[in-house]
Design an enzyme around this catalytic site. Structure first.
Site, PDB file in Angstrom:
ATOM      1  N   CYS B   2       0.813  -1.194   0.000  1.00 10.21           N
ATOM      2  CA  CYS B   2       0.000   0.000   0.000  1.00 10.21           C
ATOM      3  C   CYS B   2       0.857   1.258   0.000  1.00 10.21           C
ATOM      4  O   CYS B   2       2.068   1.197  -0.089  1.00 10.21           O
ATOM      5  CB  CYS B   2      -0.874   0.002   1.254  1.00 10.21           C
ATOM      6  SG  CYS B   2      -1.638  -1.590   1.583  1.00 10.21           S
ATOM      7  N   LEU B  51      -3.687  -1.497  -1.507  1.00 11.11           N
ATOM      8  CA  LEU B  51      -3.710  -2.545  -2.523  1.00 11.11           C
ATOM      9  C   LEU B  51      -4.097  -3.807  -1.777  1.00 11.11           C
ATOM     10  O   LEU B  51      -3.363  -4.279  -0.913  1.00 11.11           O
ATOM     11  CB  LEU B  51      -2.341  -2.705  -3.182  1.00 11.11           C
ATOM     12  CG  LEU B  51      -2.254  -3.790  -4.255  1.00 11.11           C
ATOM     13  CD1 LEU B  51      -3.057  -3.408  -5.488  1.00 11.11           C
ATOM     14  CD2 LEU B  51      -0.811  -4.035  -4.662  1.00 11.11           C
ATOM     15  N   ASN B  75       2.101  -0.371   5.310  1.00  7.56           N
ATOM     16  CA  ASN B  75       2.363  -0.880   3.976  1.00  7.56           C
ATOM     17  C   ASN B  75       3.193  -2.120   4.193  1.00  7.56           C
ATOM     18  O   ASN B  75       4.361  -2.014   4.577  1.00  7.56           O
ATOM     19  CB  ASN B  75       3.149   0.178   3.189  1.00  7.56           C
ATOM     20  CG  ASN B  75       3.769  -0.378   1.936  1.00  7.56           C
ATOM     21  OD1 ASN B  75       3.282  -1.361   1.374  1.00  7.56           O
ATOM     22  ND2 ASN B  75       4.858   0.219   1.491  1.00  7.56           N
ATOM     23  N   GLY B  76       2.612  -3.290   4.010  1.00  9.94           N
ATOM     24  CA  GLY B  76       3.431  -4.461   4.283  1.00  9.94           C
ATOM     25  C   GLY B  76       2.749  -5.783   4.059  1.00  9.94           C
ATOM     26  O   GLY B  76       1.558  -5.855   3.728  1.00  9.94           O
ATOM     27  N   THR B 316      21.872   3.987 -13.437  1.00  8.82           N
ATOM     28  CA  THR B 316      21.614   2.552 -13.579  1.00  8.82           C
ATOM     29  C   THR B 316      20.186   2.196 -13.175  1.00  8.82           C
ATOM     30  O   THR B 316      19.530   1.378 -13.809  1.00  8.82           O
ATOM     31  CB  THR B 316      22.564   1.736 -12.682  1.00  8.82           C
ATOM     32  OG1 THR B 316      23.853   2.311 -12.778  1.00  8.82           O
ATOM     33  CG2 THR B 316      22.610   0.303 -13.128  1.00  8.82           C
ATOM     34  N   ARG B 319      17.731   3.342 -15.914  1.00 11.35           N
ATOM     35  CA  ARG B 319      17.815   2.438 -17.065  1.00 11.35           C
ATOM     36  C   ARG B 319      17.077   1.134 -16.816  1.00 11.35           C
ATOM     37  O   ARG B 319      16.378   0.622 -17.677  1.00 11.35           O
ATOM     38  CB  ARG B 319      19.274   2.087 -17.347  1.00 11.35           C
ATOM     39  CG  ARG B 319      20.096   3.208 -17.929  1.00 11.35           C
ATOM     40  CD  ARG B 319      21.514   2.705 -18.062  1.00 11.35           C
ATOM     41  NE  ARG B 319      22.415   3.707 -18.620  1.00 11.35           N
ATOM     42  CZ  ARG B 319      23.727   3.530 -18.727  1.00 11.35           C
ATOM     43  NH1 ARG B 319      24.272   2.387 -18.304  1.00 11.35           N
ATOM     44  NH2 ARG B 319      24.483   4.462 -19.253  1.00 11.35           N
TER      45      ARG B 319
END
Lengths: 585, 585
Positions: B2, B51, B75-76, B316, B319
């Protein structure tokens, strides 16, 4: 469907402009969470955010004709795409997407093809051979669309206001049923049905013809490659849609992929009338039913986001959009990508309570015409944007072109509300689905009167909104309302509260002008306010204001129209009326 | 998982503040598209965007203890939540959500329960009884988290920087493995594993123990009530994850609901090495495999959005994030809500090509420790934010606490790369899954060397980015780079290009400081650059730069490491080497 954005002829083909168009297109990402595309041709940009419903694997946009000289970005569903493909036998299609026919139809027929499309759509077509373009919006305005003009001479097209409001000198709602061609530089109406003139039709009421037309409208909307459901408030319109969908689901391609069990969805405050009514219908139809409860605080917390998404300050629309907005998020979280819904019936059949006061069949009919023409600013806007805020699509079979033709061709004498003859609102629709042998719905549901939408989710919803607005809009603020907001001046604290939020997101004068205003009672047009002198004194735009009308007209419980402001709840008062012989199909 | 946002002690409980918190919370909506919640207690606000993966129907947040005195926004994913619930028999849980245990563990154990959680998490817990709060982040930083301080004395916590950067005077990354308590007003590290001291371990290599530890890490991550898949690049790490997942899927609760067919996903430019490698693995494992192709232009068009989402200017990371970001959108559009992925293996086992040059086992080991500690700024950040940009969750079994303990306790002598003895990178991992009887993967895949991630998606991807940047960043601009960007001065046009975009979204100095910098070769830490004198001259941060090292060290084809690095534009996978006796399971 999807979100589209086009910038045409902006005299700028730089990387900076490309990045800007991409950035603006992302403002429409909620409409098309699945993929995005941008086609740049010189200083023309066609951007697309896709919600993949038909051919998810290969239907990414923009779409092209064979040699890629014609580019189309489209938000739409073309229900007759398979027939149209057959008529284009010498064309090679790049995808299975239903919208793929547009570029090819244009090649074949030029600008005259739009009325061949059966469905809902907004599209921009760029013909790179002569750098001309064509924009069109569906008949009623089920899909949302705006047009704007830049100081650099560019024309901008966006599914939502937020895609173009910051970059255009002037912008407005793209009129439904119209097309805009770069050759003419003006709008032309392509949608010319018989009812549009508002002449009074005289065809006798044929219940079976009406039934068949509506069933056809529902069935053609079951085209899908992804999971779907039905919005079910338990009222007549959504219950009929659910009943027909449940009945025909088994025969569709959708059922093969996603099972023949229909999912239905209802939202409300705990204990809301809609929840109870919907549950009863769901039980009868055997759908997999989902209830979503919200609190008044949940709704108030969402208001800013609702206004940002639906882009209006119209009070009734915001009240009704908020529960739909909250529910859409929950529906989407279950993996459902589109729903079928009952919008449009009240306009076509005169289902609002104020229609009880229509003085004659001519006024009644003309009011339904006006209501349909205005739908794109009210219920279409709500249904489209509240759901798309979460990447959910709403399909509205009542706004099927053919069905409207059938329903609007009926002598309006049959639509008039005559309680003494047992004819309540939308009687012609109810009777059309009164099938004794294979009942679509139990009689008491088929003939039940229901709360107007915002009351149906729970009586304390509107009261809660008013109380909240009263806390945050002072009397002093109201004194200056007309000076601050000369156009569509808010005359309640609730309206002022919404307007403040709207102006924060969309400060341009053009934005203010996209929202309708004027006198209204219980969702009537300004013209119909003239039906009752007492109405002009009542500022509450919800369905409740018409209640006095309803009660006093037939039950004589309330003597003066002044009492219209009094009752706080709509209690369905009428008994189910026996309607004589039911139709045998 | 979340998105969370908390504003604690801001001395403002007005409606305006509530609206502001709601508005900021919406900036994290992509992380939790399914529902949102806000709990306000005086001048403390706990917001949540959800979520829904476990208990979608009732697990909405914030979460509370029995009497609602303790509120948690989290969030977990807590993998051992069922065991923990059993240890709390006298507690009543309000939901089936795995995170529901947090408030109750706090009631039972005070601040010291964090290490009892097996999983990944960021949470804010508000104890309304004394108005205290604690904040914690998981061991390695798989979940992203930032902390900020307002001029009004408030503390701000947000899953992403964009939730707090505009409202805080100062902000920074919340350090992984730490907790922040309002009582101490300071960070305290709760994560204290043996490897953290960087002392050199001496346990002998036990292949079966390593295999079992990793299998356990994968299996516990299959906890779900929603559809999922696996990211499969065809390299060793993702192929092992896919192989184990498909082997054990049938026995899980997930399989009962979603079928025992595993879906796998790979992204690349058309014809890229990863696409070919992944297809081969998918065919072997019998997964339902999905390939997503993108063009260099698609990627370039997404760069702004990628940087907005991942909140870094590290070359990096950008990309590698872009293809993952594009793929995540497609995966989500298929209805998949989470994926399991192979991040972390290269850090734990020294899988980067530059590890070939590690001078001794001590340096090798310490570099792996440093790499793991920095993961939250690189691959964890990428995996978390590129996927969550589209509401997709990535689960990373290599970063399981227990597995890391096992893997980091092995005498690093075993991890050293020794071509002459047939030990290529990550040999201890490869050998652990070399099962003759029931092979996890065909030998040539198990022992194959693969492209570093950004080359794997197609060789022209990085070249395309460099070319694009070169077109839009002039030599003149580069001359002033040191003055404009005194911190982490971009040394290439590509870096300058990304930095410009980053500064546009996140102009604050605090934001610049959240991104790591310093010398690096092929993803090494600054310390490891010392391993080879020639490295400090090469500015290309991708894996290619180390190739020269690789070839020259064992093939003697090139004389000077730095010269070879510049010459070789492609990594050509080496032949699979024979590794002796395989393990019997």
């Amino acid at each position: 469907m999807c979100g589209i954005l086009a910038v045409l002829g902006c005299s700028d083909d730089s990387q900076a402009k490309r990045v800007r168009v991409l950035e603006l297109s992302r403002r429409l990402k909620h409409r098309g969470p699945d993929w995005s595309g941008l086609h740049q041709y010189g200083d023309n940009y066609l951007a697309h955010q896709r919600l993949a419903i038909v051919d998810p694997a290969s239907g990414d946009q923009p779409l092209y004709n064979e040699d890629k000289s014609i580019v189309v970005t489209v938000n739409g569903e073309i229900y007759n795409h398979e027939e149209l493909r057959k008529q284009l036998s010498n064309h090679t299609f790049r995808t299975e997407c239903d919208c793929d026919v547009i570029a090819h139809l244009y090649e074949e027929h030029g600008e005259g093809f739009v009325d061949m499309l059966d469905g809902i759509f907004s599209f921009v077509l760029l013909d790179t051979r002569d750098n001309s373009f064509l924009v069109a919006r569906d008949a009623i305005g089920v899909t949302s669309l705006y047009i704007g003009y830049g100081l650099d001479g560019s024309v901008w097209i966006a599914s939502e206001l937020k895609g173009l409001n910051d970059d255009c000198e002037h912008f407005e709602t793209f009129p439904p049923g119209h097309l805009y061609s770069s050759k003419d530089r003006e709008f032309r109406r392509w949608y010319n049905p018989p009812w549009f003139s508002e002449a009074i039709p005289s065809a006798p009421y044929d219940p079976l013809a009406l039934r068949n037309a509506f069933e056809k409208a529902v069935v053609k909307r079951l085209m899908t490659d992804v999971p779907f459901g039905v919005l079910l408030s338990g009222g007549l319109d959504s219950s009929l849609v659910a009943a027909i969908t449940a009945r025909h689901l088994a025969g569709t391609k959708a059922a093969k992929q996603w099972g023949a069990k229909l999912h239905s969805f209802c939202v409300g405050l705990k204990g809301a009338p809609d929840l109870r009514a919907a549950k009863e219908v769901a039980d009868y139809l055997g759908t997999v039913h989902h209830e979503f409860h919200f609190t008044v605080q949940d709704g108030i917390d969402a208001i800013e986001d609702v206004i940002y998404h639906i882009e209006t300050y119209d009070v009734t629309t915001i009240r009704a959009s908020t529960p739909m907005f909250l529910m859409s998020r929950k529906i989407k979280s279950l993996g459902v990508k589109w729903v079928i819904s009952g919008e449009g019936s009240d306009e076509i059949f005169g289902g609002y309570l104020y229609f009880h006061k229509a003085p004659n069949k001519e006024e009644f009919h003309q009011e339904t015409c006006r209501k349909i023409k205005a739908l794109h600013k009210y219920d279409c806007l709500r249904a489209n944007k509240s759901t798309y805020a979460w990447g959910l699509e709403a399909r509205v079979p009542f706004l099927d072109k053919e069905f409207i033709n059938v329903a609007m061709n009926i002598d309006p004498e049959y639509k008039l509300i005559k309680p003494e003859e047992g004819r309540i609102e939308k009687w012609v629709l109810r009777k059309a689905f009164d099938d004794e042998e294979h009942p679509y719905l139990p009689k008491h549901i088929l003939y039940r009167q229901k709360e107007q939408f915002s009351d149906g989710v729970g009586y304390s919803w509107i009261d809660g909104l008013k109380a909240h607005a009263a806390k945050h809009v002072t009397d002093k603020m109201m004194l200056n309302a007309a000076n601050i907001f000369p156009h569509n001046t808010p005359n309640t604290k609730e309206a002022y509260y919404y307007r403040m939020i709207f102006e924060r997101f969309f400060p341009q004068n053009s934005a203010t002008l996209t929202v309708p205003g004027g006198a209204s009672v219980a969702c009537s047009t300004a013209k119909a306010v003239e039906w009752d002198a007492a109405w002009s004194n009542n500022l509450d735009p919800s369905g409740r204001a018409a209640l006095g009308v309803h009660n006093s007209a037939y039950e004589n419980q309330i003597n003066s129209a002044k009492a219209a402001a009094g009752p706080e709840k709509i209690i369905p008062k009428m008994e189910v009326s026996p309607l004589g012989v039911a139709i045998q199909s």
